[in-house]
Write a protein that holds these residues in place. Structure first.
Motif, PDB file in Angstrom:
ATOM      1  N   ARG A 259       1.005  -1.542  -0.136  1.00 15.38           N
ATOM      2  CA  ARG A 259      -0.128  -0.292   0.372  1.00 15.38           C
ATOM      3  C   ARG A 259       1.208   0.752   0.000  1.00 15.38           C
ATOM      4  N   ILE A 260       0.739   1.956  -1.031  1.00 14.93           N
ATOM      5  CA  ILE A 260       1.396   3.569  -1.396  1.00 14.93           C
ATOM      6  C   ILE A 260       1.200   4.161  -0.874  1.00 14.93           C
ATOM      7  N   THR A 261       1.036   5.767  -0.743  1.00 16.58           N
ATOM      8  CA  THR A 261       0.730   6.569  -0.017  1.00 16.58           C
ATOM      9  C   THR A 261       1.272   7.660  -1.501  1.00 16.58           C
ATOM     10  N   VAL A 262       0.931   8.198  -2.304  1.00 16.77           N
ATOM     11  CA  VAL A 262       1.043   8.762  -3.516  1.00 16.77           C
ATOM     12  C   VAL A 262       0.113  10.445  -3.117  1.00 16.77           C
ATOM     13  N   HIS A 263       1.057  11.822  -3.469  1.00 14.86           N
ATOM     14  CA  HIS A 263       0.948  12.400  -2.691  1.00 14.86           C
ATOM     15  C   HIS A 263      -0.222  13.255  -4.217  1.00 14.86           C
ATOM     16  N   ALA A 264      -1.208  12.999  -4.725  1.00 16.95           N
ATOM     17  CA  ALA A 264      -1.339  13.025  -5.904  1.00 16.95           C
ATOM     18  C   ALA A 264      -3.267  13.211  -5.682  1.00 16.95           C
ATOM     19  N   PRO A 265      -3.930  13.888  -6.497  1.00 20.48           N
ATOM     20  CA  PRO A 265      -5.319  12.967  -6.303  1.00 20.48           C
ATOM     21  C   PRO A 265      -5.877  12.183  -7.025  1.00 20.48           C
ATOM     22  N   ALA A 266      -6.473  11.433  -6.710  1.00 22.50           N
ATOM     23  CA  ALA A 266      -6.994   9.995  -6.849  1.00 22.50           C
ATOM     24  C   ALA A 266      -6.979   9.933  -7.891  1.00 22.50           C
ATOM     25  N   SER A 267      -8.064  10.792  -8.580  1.00 23.74           N
ATOM     26  CA  SER A 267      -8.329  10.860 -10.477  1.00 23.74           C
ATOM     27  C   SER A 267      -7.585  10.981 -11.258  1.00 23.74           C
ATOM     28  N   GLU A 268      -6.181  11.477 -10.415  1.00 27.25           N
ATOM     29  CA  GLU A 268      -4.827  11.545 -11.629  1.00 27.25           C
ATOM     30  C   GLU A 268      -3.937  10.509 -11.799  1.00 27.25           C
ATOM     31  N   VAL A 269      -4.316   9.792 -10.523  1.00 19.31           N
ATOM     32  CA  VAL A 269      -3.519   8.821 -10.384  1.00 19.31           C
ATOM     33  C   VAL A 269      -4.048   7.659 -11.641  1.00 19.31           C
ATOM     34  N   LEU A 270      -5.754   7.611 -11.089  1.00 15.29           N
ATOM     35  CA  LEU A 270      -5.748   6.884 -12.513  1.00 15.29           C
ATOM     36  C   LEU A 270      -6.070   7.304 -13.768  1.00 15.29           C
ATOM     37  N   SER A 271      -5.640   8.543 -13.595  1.00 16.11           N
ATOM     38  CA  SER A 271      -5.123   9.132 -15.410  1.00 16.11           C
ATOM     39  C   SER A 271      -4.030   8.045 -15.619  1.00 16.11           C
ATOM     40  N   ARG A 272      -2.976   8.256 -14.798  1.00 21.85           N
ATOM     41  CA  ARG A 272      -1.746   7.536 -15.032  1.00 21.85           C
ATOM     42  C   ARG A 272      -1.014   5.689 -15.428  1.00 21.85           C
ATOM     43  N   ILE A 273      -1.973   5.345 -14.610  1.00 22.98           N
ATOM     44  CA  ILE A 273      -2.053   4.299 -14.362  1.00 22.98           C
ATOM     45  C   ILE A 273      -2.486   3.018 -15.320  1.00 22.98           C
ATOM     46  N   ASN A 274      -2.494   2.117 -15.398  1.00 24.93           N
ATOM     47  CA  ASN A 274      -3.422   0.415 -16.490  1.00 24.93           C
ATOM     48  C   ASN A 274      -4.187   0.055 -15.489  1.00 24.93           C
ATOM     49  N   PRO A 275      -5.177  -0.151 -15.303  1.00 23.59           N
ATOM     50  CA  PRO A 275      -5.158  -0.388 -14.453  1.00 23.59           C
ATOM     51  C   PRO A 275      -5.632  -1.680 -13.665  1.00 23.59           C
ATOM     52  N   THR A 276      -4.869  -2.644 -14.665  1.00 24.09           N
ATOM     53  CA  THR A 276      -3.756  -3.875 -14.170  1.00 24.09           C
ATOM     54  C   THR A 276      -2.658  -3.583 -13.116  1.00 24.09           C
ATOM     55  N   VAL A 277      -2.387  -2.636 -13.131  1.00 21.98           N
ATOM     56  CA  VAL A 277      -1.226  -2.296 -11.766  1.00 21.98           C
ATOM     57  C   VAL A 277      -1.959  -2.426 -10.592  1.00 21.98           C
ATOM     58  N   GLY A 278      -2.781  -1.999 -10.515  1.00 25.77           N
ATOM     59  CA  GLY A 278      -3.540  -1.886  -8.907  1.00 25.77           C
ATOM     60  C   GLY A 278      -4.432  -1.352  -8.308  1.00 25.77           C
ATOM     61  N   VAL A 279      -5.410  -0.712  -7.265  1.00 30.42           N
ATOM     62  CA  VAL A 279      -6.871   0.019  -7.204  1.00 30.42           C
ATOM     63  C   VAL A 279      -5.997   0.711  -6.415  1.00 30.42           C
ATOM     64  N   VAL A 280      -6.556   2.296  -6.747  1.00 32.55           N
ATOM     65  CA  VAL A 280      -7.044   3.630  -6.053  1.00 32.55           C
ATOM     66  C   VAL A 280      -7.974   3.681  -5.296  1.00 32.55           C
ATOM     67  N   GLU A 281      -7.245   4.210  -3.778  1.00 33.53           N
ATOM     68  CA  GLU A 281      -8.237   4.644  -2.762  1.00 33.53           C
ATOM     69  C   GLU A 281      -8.375   6.109  -2.810  1.00 33.53           C
ATOM     70  N   ALA A 282      -8.625   6.998  -2.513  1.00 33.12           N
ATOM     71  CA  ALA A 282      -9.099   8.837  -2.528  1.00 33.12           C
ATOM     72  C   ALA A 282      -8.110   8.628  -0.947  1.00 33.12           C
ATOM     73  N   THR A 283      -7.788   9.194   0.101  1.00 33.48           N
ATOM     74  CA  THR A 283      -7.455   9.891   1.019  1.00 33.48           C
ATOM     75  C   THR A 283      -8.538  11.045   1.702  1.00 33.48           C
TER      76      THR A 283
END
Length: 351
Positions: A259-283
């Motif tokens: 579980r990795i904390t990403v310092h960016a909005p969930a929408s931005e991360v979702l736009s950058r990753i392939n769905p096969t990489v993982g699941v994004v949960e907004a904090t």
């Protein structure tokens, strides 16, 4: 009008091209009478081709199921597609020799122009590493296991197997059960769908007692004796089997999970990753958590390095050490170099 032998081949090709044909449709395509079509159908039957006929105003002809496989007639595009598929097929054990024999037979009868197409594509293509970014080999699945699972799915038959997942950092090797994920007994499930993804095969199944849905990697399955017990199928919530596998694997389907904390909005991360990489949960509005995994620390480091966002990793310790080693390696690669003709050395700069 075609000669009888040529007409029989043309008739066979038509019957193989779609499920049903009326007698008049076949007669029009072959430019003959319906009586000639009936006679040619009888000739095909004499040659061993099972042709079924339904009489009446809505009657039709169709190729049936016989005791042996009759020769198939393929169009140019179909023949090339089959040859390319046989050359490229990987990931299932037990069919390598059969694939090679089938390819030899097909290439032997391919017209020269088609053989040149297949050969040109083969010679112009290079095969990449089996698993980019990792020294972990692709999993190999026994074709007989896939066939047995598929038959149970088709027949709605309960499936029993041992499920042994490789140990993770905080666990010993374990056996999984649909109703008790860490139980030490064989799994009994209702099998529903096989999903092929990222060179892995997964089984989506439901626990008959709990109704809980789970994903199982097929290369971790050891089949037991068939049960012969039928079940009444249920609907997977949402009905999307591939999406279910993606979500489930992100949480539990890899050897290594993070579980990795990403310092960016969930929408931005979702736009950058392939769905096969993982699941994004907004904090919150500017931070999210990426739940991901892989078969090695190297794979995970590649994934998160490609995000293009700042991130924080607090666990597992092995991943932290791996990222620290990578960081030092990259920093060492961009240290200032001495100018040409300079007598300065790295050791003298440090002094």
């Amino acid at each position: 009008m075609l000669e009888t032998s040529s007409r029989l081949l043309a008739l066979l090709a038509l019957l193989q091209s779609r499920p049903t044909w009326t007698g008049s449709e076949l007669a029009d395509r072959l430019t003959v009478t319906t009586r000639t079509v009936r006679n040619d159908i009888d000739r095909l039957r004499d040659l061993g081709y099972p042709v079924d006929a339904v009489r009446g105003p809505a009657g039709y002809y169709q190729l049936g199921v016989g005791a042996k496989l009759p020769p198939l007639l393929l169009s140019d595009e179909e023949a090339v597609a089959v040859a390319i598929g046989l050359r490229a097929g990987r990931g299932v054990s037990g069919i390598e020799d059969s694939s090679a024999r089938a390819l030899r037979k097909l290439e032997q009868v391919l017209p020269h122009r088609l053989r040149r197409q297949v050969s040109a594509l083969h010679e112009a293509t290079s095969e990449g590493p089996t698993n980019t970014g990792s020294n972990v080999p692709d999993p190999v699945v026994d074709s007989a296991v896939l066939a047995t699972i598929a038959a149970c799915i088709r027949d709605h038959e309960l499936l029993r197997f041992d499920y042994t997942a490789p140990a993770r950092a905080d666990e010993s090797p374990r056996r999984n059960d649909a109703s008790a994920p860490f139980g030490d007994w064989p799994v009994l499930v209702e099998p529903y769908r096989l999903v092929s993804w990222e060179r892995h095969w997964y089984l989506v199944a439901r626990g008959p007692e709990t109704g809980a849905w789970h994903t199982y990697r097929v290369d971790w399955i050891a089949l037991r004796m068939t049960t012969g017990r039928r079940f009444t199928p249920s609907e997977l919530p949402g009905g999307d089997y591939p999406s279910f596998v993606l979500r489930d694997v992100a949480h539990a389907g890899w050897k290594v999970h993070v579980r990795i904390t990403v310092h960016a909005p969930a929408s931005e991360v979702l736009s950058r990753i392939n769905p096969t990489v993982g699941v994004v949960e907004a904090t919150d509005d500017s931070t999210c958590v990426l739940v991901t995994g892989g078969d090695s620390m190297e794979i995970i480091a590649v994934y998160i390095g490609m995000l293009g966002c700042d991130f924080t990793v607090t666990e597992p310790p092995d991943l932290i050490e791996h990222l620290r080693a990578l960081g030092n390696r990259y920093l060492g690669a961009i240290q200032p170099q001495p100018q040409a003709g300079s007598s300065e050395t790295p050791s003298s700069r440090r002094r």
